[in-house]
Design an enzyme around this catalytic site. Sequence first.
Site, PDB file in Angstrom:
ATOM      1  N   GLY A 172     -48.104 -45.287   2.029  1.00 52.36           N
ATOM      2  CA  GLY A 172     -47.375 -44.386   2.930  1.00 52.36           C
ATOM      3  C   GLY A 172     -47.695 -44.691   4.385  1.00 52.36           C
ATOM      4  N   GLY A 173     -46.702 -45.155   5.111  1.00 51.50           N
ATOM      5  CA  GLY A 173     -46.897 -45.478   6.538  1.00 51.50           C
ATOM      6  C   GLY A 173     -46.423 -44.349   7.428  1.00 51.50           C
ATOM      7  CB  VAL A 211     -47.680 -48.383  -5.299  1.00 52.81           C
ATOM      8  CG1 VAL A 211     -48.676 -48.405  -6.439  1.00 52.81           C
ATOM      9  CG2 VAL A 211     -48.307 -48.851  -4.001  1.00 52.81           C
ATOM     10  CG  HIS A 253     -50.466 -42.942  42.533  1.00 54.33           C
ATOM     11  ND1 HIS A 253     -49.766 -43.743  41.646  1.00 54.33           N
ATOM     12  CD2 HIS A 253     -51.224 -43.777  43.293  1.00 54.33           C
ATOM     13  CE1 HIS A 253     -50.086 -45.013  41.872  1.00 54.33           C
ATOM     14  NE2 HIS A 253     -50.963 -45.062  42.863  1.00 54.33           N
TER      15      HIS A 253
HETATM   16  P1  NAD Z   1     -45.230 -38.450   5.996  1.00 50.97           P
HETATM   17  O1  NAD Z   1     -43.991 -37.852   5.540  1.00 50.97           O
HETATM   18  O2  NAD Z   1     -45.575 -38.426   7.438  1.00 50.97           O
HETATM   19  O3  NAD Z   1     -45.253 -39.996   5.580  1.00 50.97           O
HETATM   20  C1  NAD Z   1     -45.124 -40.397   4.252  1.00 50.97           C
HETATM   21  C2  NAD Z   1     -44.674 -41.855   4.275  1.00 50.97           C
HETATM   22  O4  NAD Z   1     -44.789 -42.334   2.964  1.00 50.97           O
HETATM   23  C3  NAD Z   1     -43.215 -42.007   4.688  1.00 50.97           C
HETATM   24  O5  NAD Z   1     -43.136 -43.020   5.665  1.00 50.97           O
HETATM   25  C4  NAD Z   1     -42.517 -42.396   3.388  1.00 50.97           C
HETATM   26  O6  NAD Z   1     -41.409 -43.243   3.601  1.00 50.97           O
HETATM   27  C5  NAD Z   1     -43.629 -43.102   2.661  1.00 50.97           C
HETATM   28  N1  NAD Z   1     -43.520 -43.092   1.203  1.00 50.97           N
HETATM   29  C6  NAD Z   1     -43.096 -42.092   0.405  1.00 50.97           C
HETATM   30  N2  NAD Z   1     -43.209 -42.449  -0.897  1.00 50.97           N
HETATM   31  C7  NAD Z   1     -43.727 -43.705  -0.904  1.00 50.97           C
HETATM   32  C8  NAD Z   1     -44.088 -44.618  -1.931  1.00 50.97           C
HETATM   33  N3  NAD Z   1     -43.957 -44.289  -3.221  1.00 50.97           N
HETATM   34  N4  NAD Z   1     -44.580 -45.822  -1.578  1.00 50.97           N
HETATM   35  C9  NAD Z   1     -44.722 -46.161  -0.257  1.00 50.97           C
HETATM   36  N5  NAD Z   1     -44.403 -45.336   0.750  1.00 50.97           N
HETATM   37  C10 NAD Z   1     -43.931 -44.122   0.440  1.00 50.97           C
HETATM   38  O7  NAD Z   1     -46.382 -37.807   5.102  1.00 50.97           O
HETATM   39  P2  NAD Z   1     -47.964 -37.815   5.231  1.00 50.97           P
HETATM   40  O8  NAD Z   1     -48.429 -38.962   6.048  1.00 50.97           O
HETATM   41  O9  NAD Z   1     -48.470 -37.651   3.855  1.00 50.97           O
HETATM   42  O10 NAD Z   1     -48.244 -36.482   6.029  1.00 50.97           O
HETATM   43  C11 NAD Z   1     -47.740 -35.230   5.539  1.00 50.97           C
HETATM   44  C12 NAD Z   1     -47.372 -34.321   6.655  1.00 50.97           C
HETATM   45  O11 NAD Z   1     -48.545 -33.804   7.256  1.00 50.97           O
HETATM   46  C13 NAD Z   1     -46.635 -35.009   7.789  1.00 50.97           C
HETATM   47  O12 NAD Z   1     -45.260 -35.110   7.540  1.00 50.97           O
HETATM   48  C14 NAD Z   1     -46.913 -34.088   8.929  1.00 50.97           C
HETATM   49  O13 NAD Z   1     -46.001 -33.039   8.878  1.00 50.97           O
HETATM   50  C15 NAD Z   1     -48.305 -33.588   8.627  1.00 50.97           C
HETATM   51  N6  NAD Z   1     -49.297 -34.340   9.424  1.00 50.97           N
HETATM   52  C16 NAD Z   1     -49.211 -34.284  10.771  1.00 50.97           C
HETATM   53  C17 NAD Z   1     -50.106 -34.975  11.542  1.00 50.97           C
HETATM   54  C18 NAD Z   1     -49.992 -34.894  13.021  1.00 50.97           C
HETATM   55  O14 NAD Z   1     -49.312 -33.999  13.506  1.00 50.97           O
HETATM   56  N7  NAD Z   1     -50.630 -35.776  13.772  1.00 50.97           N
HETATM   57  C19 NAD Z   1     -51.098 -35.745  10.955  1.00 50.97           C
HETATM   58  C20 NAD Z   1     -51.159 -35.787   9.571  1.00 50.97           C
HETATM   59  C21 NAD Z   1     -50.254 -35.065   8.816  1.00 50.97           C
END
Ligand code: NAD
Length: 470
Positions: free
Chosen positions: A180-181, A237, A443
């Site tokens: 998951g990126g 995966v 600045h």
């Molecule tokens: P996310 O939705 O940000 O990212 C999940 C990623 O996994 C997506 O890019 C998706 O395309 C990919 N994905 C999904 N299924 C997959 C698979 N089978 N194989 C490969 N890639 C796959 O979700 P997250 O990173 O788990 O975070 C969850 C939520 O928590 C976020 O959406 C956000 O709302 C919150 N969060 C926020 C912050 C922040 O505000 N800085 C930090 C961490 C989490």
Amino acid sequence: MISTQLVVVGGGPGGYAAAFLAADLGLSVALVDPEVNPGGVCVYRGCIPSKALLHVAKLIDESRHAKAWGIAFGEPTINLDQLREFKNNVVKRLTSGTGQLAKHRKVNYIQGWAEIVDAHSLRVKLVAGGEETVQFEHAILATGSLPAIPPMLKIDDPRVMDSTAALDLPDIPKSLLVVGGGYIGLELGSVYAALGSAVTVVEMTPGLLPGADRDLVDILAKRISQTMKSVLLETRVVQMKAEAKGIRVTFEGKAEAKEQLFDRVLVAVGRRPNSAIPGLDKTSVQVDSRGFIMVDEQRRTHEPSIFAIGDVVGEPMLAHKASHEGRVAVEVMAGENVAFAPRAIPAVVFTDPELAWCGLTEAQAAKEGRHVTVAKFPWGASGRAISIDRTDGLTKLILDPDTERLLGVGLVGPGAGELIAEGVLAIEMGATATDLKLTIHPHPTLTETMMESAEVFFGQATHVYRPKRG
Ligand code: NAD
Ligand code: FAD
């Protein structure tokens, strides 16, 4: 039995913000959560511990970067127990603070798990043992979210981790696969990469952070290609097998190697709403097909006495959105004519560089066929960015070409998470490019890139030569 005007179920940033405001407005309030103090996922196993570790990662990265300026620190020695203790102390300090704030406000904090009995009462299974019944005029459900782990990624081996397990820093694996990126994958992947793991990120879509504009993501992706071992896009995966030497992972898609062995795997493919609250079916509260509790713009559910807020009611699953909704719900209860109707909710990915956006994105505008003007200011032209040797940044404004009104802001670069707040305020205040251009920014700071982006809109930016055509 406790009788209260408001009970809040869930002590995360949504729940405790709501409980505290309700107490400030003079309501009797009970707040139910299984942890010792309010904080929820965000403070105990989300925003806060991850940011403590990201701060350390940034320090390590910056000390490595300093070599380019003739300052060599050598490779860091990492005492993992001490680092874990630092992170745990950050959490303890903040949660003991929220506990104190609850006490000062006379919020009745009940440590336990709530089960709904009917539209005006619930039962709490106390962590200390026994039960307590709470009768209420109103309830706010703020039960948050949980990691979503598809069955094929669920294997019973501690080397396959969710974000909570990864934040516990069990060790520094030589090799780590991040599935998951998105937010979590990139933030926690960055932490482990800085600590010394060879990190591979696998993302099923064609790019990292699918919700963000590509020009911003490209700058982050370039940096990630230097700090992480590899990023496998358009790859899934399909199987994971636990072996003595590691986790054997089978990929499907664009990745060249179809099978690889990793010491550990972090699964971060999204989160799901935690709406399976026992007894919810005894009320008229409705849940949609994705599991989110359905609410109106005042955060009322279909049951008149029950409101819901935060991750459990929908995207974006962000702490500041939850808190804001919590405050709106309480104000509605207090009889104010308000609604949850933000023009811009900021999103920040705390990687290095940070990536942030709010309001309309360029991709969204294109999808909706909306005519917008995009004004960009590359950080290569910022005196501040050059002086800190971090020109890997971009500020862009999305504007209505006719009214000059600011519709969206996108930022990538160190500190983007702080800079975005100006964009949120500008959008909420209905600011135009002229407003931003005429606001004197200090600045040399990176905030000037906001002002100079507005100057770009008029073809008059001091530090870039981009005359307006036509
Ligand atoms: P996310 O939705 O940000 O990212 C999940 C990623 O996994 C997506 O890019 C998706 O395309 C990919 N994905 C999904 N299924 C997959 C698979 N089978 N194989 C490969 N890639 C796959 O979700 P997250 O990173 O788990 O975070 C969850 C939520 O928590 C976020 O959406 C956000 O709302 C919150 N969060 C926020 C912050 C922040 O505000 N800085 C930090 C961490 C989490
Ligand atoms: P939560 O914080 O999820 O809290 C819900 C609480 O309800 C929990 O304590 C839970 O135990 C309790 N609960 C559940 N069921 C019951 C019940 N039946 N009875 C009593 N209590 C119950 N967001 C950001 O904005 N910025 C970030 O930097 C950020 N980083 C993150 C990093 C990670 C690793 C993760 C996982 C998330 C991150 N998030 C971040 C998302 C953020 O944590 C959530 O958006 C936020 O916590 C949602 O708040 P909430 O009030 O809806 O619920």
